[in-house]
Design an enzyme around this catalytic site. Structure first.
Site, PDB file in Angstrom:
ATOM      1  N   THR A  44      -4.668  -3.767 -12.439  1.00 14.22           N
ATOM      2  CA  THR A  44      -3.684  -3.735 -11.356  1.00 14.22           C
ATOM      3  C   THR A  44      -3.213  -5.134 -11.045  1.00 14.22           C
ATOM      4  O   THR A  44      -3.930  -6.109 -11.258  1.00 14.22           O
ATOM      5  CB  THR A  44      -4.254  -3.061 -10.087  1.00 14.22           C
ATOM      6  OG1 THR A  44      -3.256  -3.079  -9.072  1.00 14.22           O
ATOM      7  CG2 THR A  44      -5.494  -3.763  -9.580  1.00 14.22           C
ATOM      8  N   ARG A  45      -1.979  -5.222 -10.554  1.00 13.39           N
ATOM      9  CA  ARG A  45      -1.475  -6.494 -10.035  1.00 13.39           C
ATOM     10  C   ARG A  45      -1.068  -6.308  -8.582  1.00 13.39           C
ATOM     11  O   ARG A  45      -0.432  -7.154  -7.995  1.00 13.39           O
ATOM     12  CB  ARG A  45      -0.286  -6.973 -10.862  1.00 13.39           C
ATOM     13  CG  ARG A  45       0.931  -6.075 -10.774  1.00 13.39           C
ATOM     14  CD  ARG A  45       2.136  -6.715 -11.436  1.00 13.39           C
ATOM     15  NE  ARG A  45       3.386  -6.120 -11.060  1.00 13.39           N
ATOM     16  CZ  ARG A  45       3.953  -5.084 -11.660  1.00 13.39           C
ATOM     17  NH1 ARG A  45       3.352  -4.495 -12.682  1.00 13.39           N
ATOM     18  NH2 ARG A  45       5.117  -4.614 -11.267  1.00 13.39           N
ATOM     19  N   HIS A 103      -4.342   1.119  -3.004  1.00 13.39           N
ATOM     20  CA  HIS A 103      -4.227   2.089  -1.913  1.00 13.39           C
ATOM     21  C   HIS A 103      -5.002   3.355  -2.297  1.00 13.39           C
ATOM     22  O   HIS A 103      -5.636   3.420  -3.338  1.00 13.39           O
ATOM     23  CB  HIS A 103      -2.752   2.369  -1.631  1.00 13.39           C
ATOM     24  CG  HIS A 103      -2.020   1.149  -1.143  1.00 13.39           C
ATOM     25  ND1 HIS A 103      -2.322   0.541   0.055  1.00 13.39           N
ATOM     26  CD2 HIS A 103      -1.029   0.410  -1.701  1.00 13.39           C
ATOM     27  CE1 HIS A 103      -1.545  -0.523   0.217  1.00 13.39           C
ATOM     28  NE2 HIS A 103      -0.757  -0.627  -0.830  1.00 13.39           N
ATOM     29  N   HIS A 143      -4.599   4.849  -5.875  1.00 14.90           N
ATOM     30  CA  HIS A 143      -5.310   4.186  -6.977  1.00 14.90           C
ATOM     31  C   HIS A 143      -6.801   4.472  -6.901  1.00 14.90           C
ATOM     32  O   HIS A 143      -7.471   4.665  -7.914  1.00 14.90           O
ATOM     33  CB  HIS A 143      -5.069   2.679  -6.935  1.00 14.90           C
ATOM     34  CG  HIS A 143      -3.633   2.310  -6.739  1.00 14.90           C
ATOM     35  ND1 HIS A 143      -3.162   1.763  -5.580  1.00 14.90           N
ATOM     36  CD2 HIS A 143      -2.565   2.479  -7.540  1.00 14.90           C
ATOM     37  CE1 HIS A 143      -1.862   1.575  -5.670  1.00 14.90           C
ATOM     38  NE2 HIS A 143      -1.471   2.015  -6.855  1.00 14.90           N
ATOM     39  N   ARG A 162       1.637   5.968 -14.059  1.00 16.75           N
ATOM     40  CA  ARG A 162       3.078   6.067 -14.318  1.00 16.75           C
ATOM     41  C   ARG A 162       3.669   4.671 -14.414  1.00 16.75           C
ATOM     42  O   ARG A 162       3.266   3.772 -13.705  1.00 16.75           O
ATOM     43  CB  ARG A 162       3.749   6.783 -13.139  1.00 16.75           C
ATOM     44  CG  ARG A 162       3.603   8.265 -13.166  1.00 16.75           C
ATOM     45  CD  ARG A 162       3.936   8.832 -11.810  1.00 16.75           C
ATOM     46  NE  ARG A 162       5.390   8.862 -11.584  1.00 16.75           N
ATOM     47  CZ  ARG A 162       6.092   9.988 -11.461  1.00 16.75           C
ATOM     48  NH1 ARG A 162       5.493  11.150 -11.551  1.00 16.75           N
ATOM     49  NH2 ARG A 162       7.378   9.950 -11.244  1.00 16.75           N
TER      50      ARG A 162
END
Ligand SMILES: [Zn+2]
Length: 388
Positions: free
Chosen positions: A200-201, A205, A208, A293
């Site tokens: 992740t960057r 939340h 995730h 996605r």
């Protein structure tokens, strides 16, 4: 390791890409000698310095240095290294105009003049940046932040094997910047034989968290592996995100999750970068990798499931890490749980969904998003950051 041994352990054995973890670290004595040497030197950008570290630690195994013209062409056009092995994005080192590079050793320095490493010059070549943009990123649009970096890089590039200083980085983020050898040792110590990686960057939340927990129902451990190298303007700074990740850890059993930072530049190359992200996590010892996605996408350059489709089209044995593909998750007021289109039949009106723009506006106004969307601990950190 022979090919037959490799086949016995298979992709689930967690072997690095290419079979062996590359280690190109400089020891302290060598670094000292180079730092005071009279060798010619080249100053690296932040993104190049992050790539250098990833090369030296084996995060980019089997690469041992910056790519030359053959590698660049082959990776750009075929998504493969000249030896046929899978590799999706060129890793190049630019030579700015007016800088001379001769055969021999080239000292690599940071923007502050600090010693980063050394490169054995194999060749200097003209990097076909247009082809790279078009074929790797799928567009030559300079508005694309990854393409802007490629097109803005010098036309000349220098190639060759590297060695680099890999010292612990400063601050709470740096302390989390484990090498592939370190995460592999941590997995072994915890007795995990299957590990899922989450790239992740962004702040994490509830959506995730749900994906990570779904994956964690099936494997031994989770590597929460945020990228902390150079990202684009507007992305939440790594120090803030790291606090938010630590807050989310409170919702996982501590012996089932490891939070580490990946020092690498974000390229926003969508499908091609999803493949790179998977290969890098394979090198870190993961056996599974979460792909959401528009993974590694930006704007509307890539189709929603393009990254998942590209990963699914590859030979699983060759890829060597199992992609776990997810749709967007939301809280459903009728299911009374987190859900996706795969598990919930209810209309959007029943879902607690917020756009990125809506969330940013709420946080900037000091408002907590609903707890079904974001943990209060996370939102409070983001509110503080957006006000400072
Ligand atoms: Zn529902």
């Amino acid at each position: 390791m022979t090919m037959s041994e490799q086949r016995l352990t298979g992709p689930r054995g967690g072997l690095p890409h290419g079979g062996q973890l590359v280690d190109r670290r400089l020891d302290a004595d060598e670094a000292r000698a180079l730092g005071s040497s009279r060798l010619p030197s080249l100053v690296l950008t932040g993104a190049e310095a992050a790539d250098l570290r990833a090369l030296a630690t084996g995060a980019y195994s089997p690469l041992t240095g910056f790519m030359g013209v053959k590698e660049h062409e082959s990776v750009t056009e075929q998504m493969r290294l000249p030896d046929g092995s899978l590799w999706s994005i060129p890793v190049c080192l630019g030579v700015p105009d007016g800088v001379g590079v001769d055969a021999g050793r080239l000292v690599l320095r940071g923007e502050g003049g600090d010693l980063l490493g050394v490169l054995e010059v194999a060749e200097v070549f003209e990097r076909d940046r247009q082809a790279e943009a078009q074929l790797v990123y799928g567009t030559a649009d300079p508005e694309h932040p990854g393409v802007a970096r490629v097109l803005g890089a010098p036309a000349r590039a220098v190639a060759g094997p590297i060695q680099a200083v890999v010292t612990p980085l400063e601050g709470p983020v740096g302390a989390r910047a484990l090498t592939p050898a370190q995460t592999r040792a941590a997995f072994a110590e915890r007795g995990w034989s299957t590990v899922v990686g989450f790239q992740t960057r962004n702040p994490v939340h509830r959506a995730h968290e749900y994906l990570m927990k779904c994956a964690l129902e099936m494997v031994d451990g989770l590597l929460l592996h945020p990228l902390v190298g150079p990202t684009k303007e507007g992305d939440v700074p790594a120090e803030v995100r790291m606090g938010a990740y630590e807050a989310v850890l409170g919702y996982f059993p501590p012996d089932r999750v490891l939070l580490a930072a990946l020092v690498a530049p974000m390229r926003y190359a969508g499908p091609r970068e999803a493949v790179l992200h998977a290969l890098v996590r394979k090198n870190y010892g993961c056996t599974h990798f979460i792909v959401g996605r528009d993974h590694a996408g930006v704007g509307s350059y890539y189709g929603t499931f393009e990254a998942q489709q590209l990963l699914a089209s590859l030979d699983p044995e060759e890829l060597g890490i199992i992609p776990l593909c997810f749709d967007n998750a939301v809280y459903c007021r009728r299911c009374l749980s987190m859900a996706t289109a795969k598990t919930c039949p209810h209309p959007e009106v029943d879902h607690v969904a917020l756009s990125g723009t809506q969330v940013r506006a709420m946080l900037a106004a000091g408002q907590l998003p609903p707890p079904e969307f974001s943990r209060a601990e996370v939102a409070e950190l983001l509110i503080d950051a957006s006000r400072s």
